[in-house]
Design a protein around this motif. Structure first.
Motif: not given
Length: 114
Positions: A42-46, A88, A62, A91, A37-40
């Protein structure tokens, strides 16, 4: 005790490559489906990618074509190869496994900058 330790993060220039690793202990690793997973900012962990016990991999749209997940059951390790990195992708990247419940690593920071 289940433990996940990520490594391989760092500073990389746009267009470069990076290989992340996660060593998993305390499970029967070959039976698990580890995931990255990653968290960048301004974004939630994806979810980025996962790989089944049989070796089937899945990717977020992506990252398809740039990220490759692999596993080495002999070393209880899951890797994430990141090619053609972009800003992008900056993170914190986390490793996750489910073994009776979910377990997470502490993450490894990836920074893409020229």
């Amino acid at each position: 005790q289940v433990r996940l330790v990520e490594s391989g993060g760092g500073l990389v220039q746009p267009g470069g490559s990076l290989r992340l690793s996660c060593v998993v202990s305390g499970t029967n690793f070959k039976l698990t489906t580890p995931a990255w997973y990653r968290q960048t900012l301004g974004h939630e962990r994806e979810l980025v990618a996962n790989i089944s016990s049989g070796g089937t991999s899945n990717y977020a749209d992506s990252v398809k074509g740039r990220f490759t997940i692999s596993r080495d059951n002999a070393w209880n390790t899951v890797h994430l190869q990141i090619d053609n990195v972009a800003p992008g992708d900056t993170g914190v990247y986390y490793c996750r496994v489910y073994w009776r419940r979910e377990f997470w690593g502490r993450g490894t920071q990836v920074t893409v900058s020229s």
